[in-house]
Scaffold this motif. Structure first.
Motif, PDB file in Angstrom:
ATOM      1  N   ARG A 514      29.691  55.924  -1.478  1.00 20.11           N
ATOM      2  CA  ARG A 514      30.531  54.901  -2.077  1.00 20.11           C
ATOM      3  C   ARG A 514      31.869  55.491  -2.524  1.00 20.11           C
ATOM      4  N   GLU A 515      32.889  54.655  -2.555  1.00 23.38           N
ATOM      5  CA  GLU A 515      34.134  55.002  -3.230  1.00 23.38           C
ATOM      6  C   GLU A 515      33.826  55.116  -4.718  1.00 23.38           C
ATOM      7  N   THR A 516      34.329  56.177  -5.346  1.00 27.75           N
ATOM      8  CA  THR A 516      34.035  56.386  -6.769  1.00 27.75           C
ATOM      9  C   THR A 516      35.230  56.141  -7.681  1.00 27.75           C
ATOM     10  N   ASP A 517      36.367  55.760  -7.103  1.00 25.85           N
ATOM     11  CA  ASP A 517      37.479  55.322  -7.939  1.00 25.85           C
ATOM     12  C   ASP A 517      37.219  53.892  -8.401  1.00 25.85           C
ATOM     13  N   THR A 518      37.707  53.580  -9.592  1.00 27.07           N
ATOM     14  CA  THR A 518      37.683  52.199 -10.079  1.00 27.07           C
ATOM     15  C   THR A 518      39.102  51.645 -10.060  1.00 27.07           C
ATOM     16  N   MET A 519      39.203  50.323 -10.201  1.00 29.27           N
ATOM     17  CA  MET A 519      40.522  49.686 -10.135  1.00 29.27           C
ATOM     18  C   MET A 519      41.233  49.744 -11.483  1.00 29.27           C
ATOM     19  N   ASP A 520      42.538  49.815 -11.413  1.00 30.36           N
ATOM     20  CA  ASP A 520      43.390  49.673 -12.595  1.00 30.36           C
ATOM     21  C   ASP A 520      42.970  48.414 -13.356  1.00 30.36           C
ATOM     22  N   THR A 521      42.854  48.514 -14.675  1.00 34.54           N
ATOM     23  CA  THR A 521      42.414  47.358 -15.463  1.00 34.54           C
ATOM     24  C   THR A 521      43.368  46.167 -15.342  1.00 34.54           C
ATOM     25  N   PHE A 522      44.598  46.408 -14.934  1.00 35.58           N
ATOM     26  CA  PHE A 522      45.518  45.288 -14.782  1.00 35.58           C
ATOM     27  C   PHE A 522      45.133  44.375 -13.621  1.00 35.58           C
ATOM     28  N   THR A 523      44.254  44.843 -12.727  1.00 37.16           N
ATOM     29  CA  THR A 523      43.748  43.925 -11.701  1.00 37.16           C
ATOM     30  C   THR A 523      42.867  42.856 -12.341  1.00 37.16           C
ATOM     31  N   CYS A 524      42.209  43.183 -13.442  1.00 37.87           N
ATOM     32  CA  CYS A 524      41.361  42.203 -14.133  1.00 37.87           C
ATOM     33  C   CYS A 524      42.201  41.137 -14.823  1.00 37.87           C
ATOM     34  N   SER A 525      43.302  41.560 -15.422  1.00 45.26           N
ATOM     35  CA  SER A 525      44.127  40.610 -16.189  1.00 45.26           C
ATOM     36  C   SER A 525      45.130  39.873 -15.319  1.00 45.26           C
ATOM     37  N   SER A 526      45.150  40.158 -14.022  1.00 48.39           N
ATOM     38  CA  SER A 526      46.135  39.527 -13.146  1.00 48.39           C
ATOM     39  C   SER A 526      45.708  38.149 -12.646  1.00 48.39           C
TER      40      SER A 526
END
Length: 857
Positions: A514-526
């Motif tokens: 699996r990819e082990t990077d997570t997304m920038d939290t600003f993707t959640c608030s967008s």
């Protein structure tokens, strides 16, 4: 009379509202909609006064909108992923989820204690799998659309947070969250191609009439559109000779907004991060000097390096470039003020026209060739009309970057040069004809780097298969869930959590990672504001028809610190989701209110790190939530800074007690606490009633106008004026007198209702108690229509005007409100006849409704 006791009535009405589900959204299509939204908070602890101000503003707008007949959507949630929760979990040997949800419970209880009118059934929490599942789904749709890219490039690295940062998250060389110094590293990361929407993001700022100009300008500057040209230079070999037939590796392209200055290029610059830089100097006498510049530049942020006032450092590479406009060879240097984030990481240096190049040339004794001059320059007579090079050094103290006349510029000599000049057009045309350049628009905006090397974030739904390569996780397998059994305190990460990493390829079924990077939290608030419209949908992130009914948000409220990050990213997401067919609008937020900061008594911004945070709970314990709400709105306009002063809170509490007593007195419930004082004449009582009637209509109109413009402080001041008029009336008219007058009997009750309704958006518990218990009305004050007013009745019969002589008040006059200006002048001159003392009157200026100013000598 029952005394005003916020500590008794507020909990009681909060429970009653919750039991009745009073704030549940009705979705009544027969009413016009209004979507009121405050930026959702991060659950890092209990709320502070900054939160109170932000959410009170939104609550007042929502309540007022409901009373004006709108179908109102007013939700709340939490932006719950991110470093604070992860760091707290490591510190306390706990789990981020436990810390996060505990804080959410604490904040939610505080929101309820403040009486905020949220529909809690629509709560969105970013770290809930049912929410971040759809964040992953949107990521996959962007991938399908070609807006996702994984590539190797220099990135911003925060050593403290141990993760990369987007350009927007670096402020003056520091991490936006921890304020630590940011470094550059070469890493392979995930990007969202926001640059594909750069022009539209810039153009559509013109649609945002309801946004502060300051915010729009900040976004325009960050997007940074520049018109110019790409120009291709040819790299000479180590022997200094240009290749007869240059290969692709021999060609280096630069972007310039001033192709008209090509004849002034006296050296060529590469950024320390430029790929292949070290290959140019490998094994040469120049390698050590170049390496030193590269290593030192890595210790300084790109923002700091690009600043014009910083000392510049560089080194000669021993190589040369051929200028395509005139065939001249210019030396290639590496310079630390060149950054790879903008353009190509290579720059044609024109020291006569660029201040940074000018300073670099002076430091390293490089030529400064004058090729564009103002006609008032001492060199102009000498070089006017001169096409060939005569002068290669100038006695200037700064570069000349304005429009001027080209000199020493071959056949272009004598043309007007500048960013949008005829010389630019001519030179670009010739470069294009020669295959050495083309017209180009460049943007400062870079693609959004979303990879984060931390656990507490939304997992990127991708798998690495040795047979199939990089493949997306199928939609049917979403969400990719974070493992709950991770031990962060022991140093475990997603990358070392074998149960998470090891998986099977969704294409071939073989072993994969699996990819082990997570997304920038600003993707959640967008996009969270869209989920609020349909928060329980299990088939899509939201039903398009619901999002299209409620959005765009009619009033969005939050700090200006989000002007570049959250607001820009949300605009990007909206346009992508529009192009995916999920919404039919272009912009997410029609109107934006950026509330000012709350400062302590010394003028410092309140923060936990400074230890100067004022707890709302302490203030509520003393005065009640309604007083805190009303006071924080009364202190200053919502977009201005507010300096906290508890003494004023006591004053607002006193006013609310007085208004409480007035309402009781108007409906005959004051008992011995009536305002009436013996001795007032019948004529005084009638005048007081006339003024009270006039103020009732004037103030209702003014408060509505103020609310429509978010001027809550002046609205509260107007309500105070109405209460002053009511108090004066009650002092001069006894209960018996009022009972004997049919008009008073009706008007008193109606006026009491008006006062309660006007206060209801700010002080909902206070208003509810008076509405139900004192006025004896059915239903909630929150559900009542806004009071009507008659503009004609709001007009005064008489007005009092100050009369100034040469700017100093000398008298006051009372005149008819509609008195002709000549009559006002005559009355004013008569009133100050003695003060004039025989002086000659030069001018009389009448400011209607305010004053008369007499200029005399």
């Amino acid at each position: 009379m029952k005394q005003y006791n916020p500590h008794e009535i507020e909990p009681r009405w909060q429970k009653a509202w919750a039991d009745a589900d009073l704030y549940k959204v009705t979705e009544d299509a027969s009413k016009p909609k209004r979507y009121v939204l405050e930026m959702f908070p991060y659950p890092s602890g209990d709320i502070h006064m900054g939160h109170v101000r932000n959410y009170t503003i939104g609550d007042v707008i929502a309540r007022y909108s409901k009373m004006r007949g709108f179908d109102v959507l007013h939700p709340m949630g939490w932006d719950a992923f991110g470093l604070p929760a992860e760091n707290a979990a490591i510190k306390h040997h706990s789990h981020p989820a436990k810390w996060t949800y505990q804080n959410i419970d604490t904040q939610k209880a505080s929101f309820k204690r403040m009486g905020f009118s949220y529909d809690w059934d629509r709560t969105v929490v970013a770290c809930d799998p049912e929410y971040y599942r759809w964040g992953q789904w949107i990521f996959l749709k962007m991938w399908e659309k070609g807006l996702v890219e994984r590539r190797n490039s220099p990135v911003n690295w925060c050593p403290n947070c141990e993760t990369v940062l987007a350009n927007e998250q670096v402020t003056e060389g520091e991490c936006w969250r921890c304020h630590g110094a940011v470094e550059k590293r070469d890493l392979t990361q995930w990007y969202l191609k926001i640059t594909d929407y750069a022009q539209e993001l810039l153009d559509d700022l013109d649609q945002l009439d309801g946004w502060p100009e300051r915010v729009k300008q900040m976004q325009a500057n960050w997007i940074g559109r520049s018109e110019g040209a790409e120009v291709t230079f040819t790299l000479c070999g180590p022997d200094g000779e240009a290749p007869a037939e240059p290969t692709e590796d021999d060609l280096i392209t630069v972007f310039t907004t001033r192709p008209d200055t090509l004849f002034g290029c006296s050296f060529f610059l590469l950024a320390p991060e430029y790929k292949g830089l070290m290959d140019l100097v490998a094994g040469t006498e120049y390698e050590a000097g170049v390496r030193e510049v590269v290593e030192q530049a890595a210790k300084v942020s790109a923002v700091e390096r690009a600043q014009g006032d910083r000392e510049k450092h560089g080194a000669f590479t021993g190589r040369y470039m051929v200028n395509p406009i005139n065939g001249e060879k210019v030396p290639v240097w590496v310079a630390d003020y060149i950054v790879s984030d903008y353009g190509t990481g290579a720059v044609m240096a024109v020291p006569c026209g660029d201040q940074r190049d000018f300073e670099f040339a002076r430091k390293y004794d490089l030529p400064i060739i004058p090729i564009i001059l103002g006609e008032d320059d001492p060199l102009y007579p000498q070089l006017n009309g001169v096409q060939e090079r005569r002068v290669t050094s100038v006695d200037w103290d700064h570069a000349y970057d304005a429009e001027g006349i080209l000199v020493q510029s071959g056949t272009y000599t004598g043309m007007v040069g500048g960013k949008h000049s005829p010389a630019v057009d001519a030179i670009i045309a010739d470069l294009e004809a020669a295959g050495r350049g083309r017209r180009k628009v460049e943007f400062r905006l870079r693609d959004w780097l979303i990879s984060r090397q931390r656990y507490w974030g939304n997992p990127i739904p991708a798998v690495y298969c040795p047979e199939c390569g990089l493949v997306p996780v199928p939609e049917r397998d979403l969400p990719v869930r974070l493992p709950k059994d991770i031990d962060l305190a022991a140093g475990e990460t997603l990358a070392t959590h074998e149960a998470f990493v090891n998986t099977t390829c969704p294409v071939c079924g073989g072993p994969a990672k699996r990819e082990t990077d997570t997304m920038d939290t600003f993707t959640c608030s967008s996009w969270y504001y869209m989920r609020y419209t349909d928060p329980h949908n299990e088939e899509l992130p939201f039903a398009p028809e619901k999002a299209n009914r409620w959005l765009p948000v009619d009033q969005y409220i939050g700090g200006i610190e989000h002007a570049i990050l959250h607001l820009l990213y949300s605009r990007f997401y909206t346009k992508v989701l529009r192009d995916l067919g999920l919404v039919d609008f272009d912009e997410p937020f029609a109107n934006l209110l950026t509330q000012g900061m709350v400062l302590d008594e010394h003028g410092e911004v309140m923060s936990k790190s400074k230890g100067n945070v004022i707890s709302p709970e302490e203030m509520i314990a003393g005065y009640g939530a309604d007083a805190v709400r009303t006071y924080i709105l009364f202190m200053a306009p919502p977009d201005k800074e507010l300096q906290w002063n508890e003494d004023g809170l006591a004053g607002i509490y006193k006013f609310m007690n007085r208004a409480w007593r007035i309402v009781n007195d108007l409906v005959g419930q004051a008992g011995d606490e009536t305002f009436y004082q013996e001795g007032a004449s019948r004529e005084e009582g009638e005048k007081a009633l006339e003024k009270f009637v006039r103020e009732r209509h004037r103030v209702v109109g003014k408060v509505a106008d103020d609310f429509d413009r978010n001027n809550f402080n002046t609205a509260i001041a107007a309500i105070m004026e109405l209460c002053n008029a009511a108090g004066d009336y009650l002092r001069k008219c006894s209960a018996d007198q009022r009972a004997a007058c049919a008009f008073s009997r009706t008007f008193d009750h109606e006026a009491a209702e008006v006062i309660v309704k006007l206060m209801a958006p700010m002080a909902p518990h206070w208003a509810e108690e008076l509405w139900r218990s004192v006025l004896g009305r059915e239903g909630s004050a929150y559900e009542q229509p806004w009071p009507e007013f008659d503009p004609e009745q709001a007009k005064a019969d008489e007005v009092e005007l100050a009369v100034q002589v040469n700017g100093k008040v000398k008298a006051k006059i009372t005149v008819a409100a509609d008195a002709p200006e000549d009559d006002v002048r005559a009355a004013a001159l008569s009133a100050v006849e003695a003060a004039l003392g025989g002086k000659d009157v030069k001018k009389v200026v009448v400011v209607p409704g305010r004053l008369v100013n007499i200029v005399a000598k």
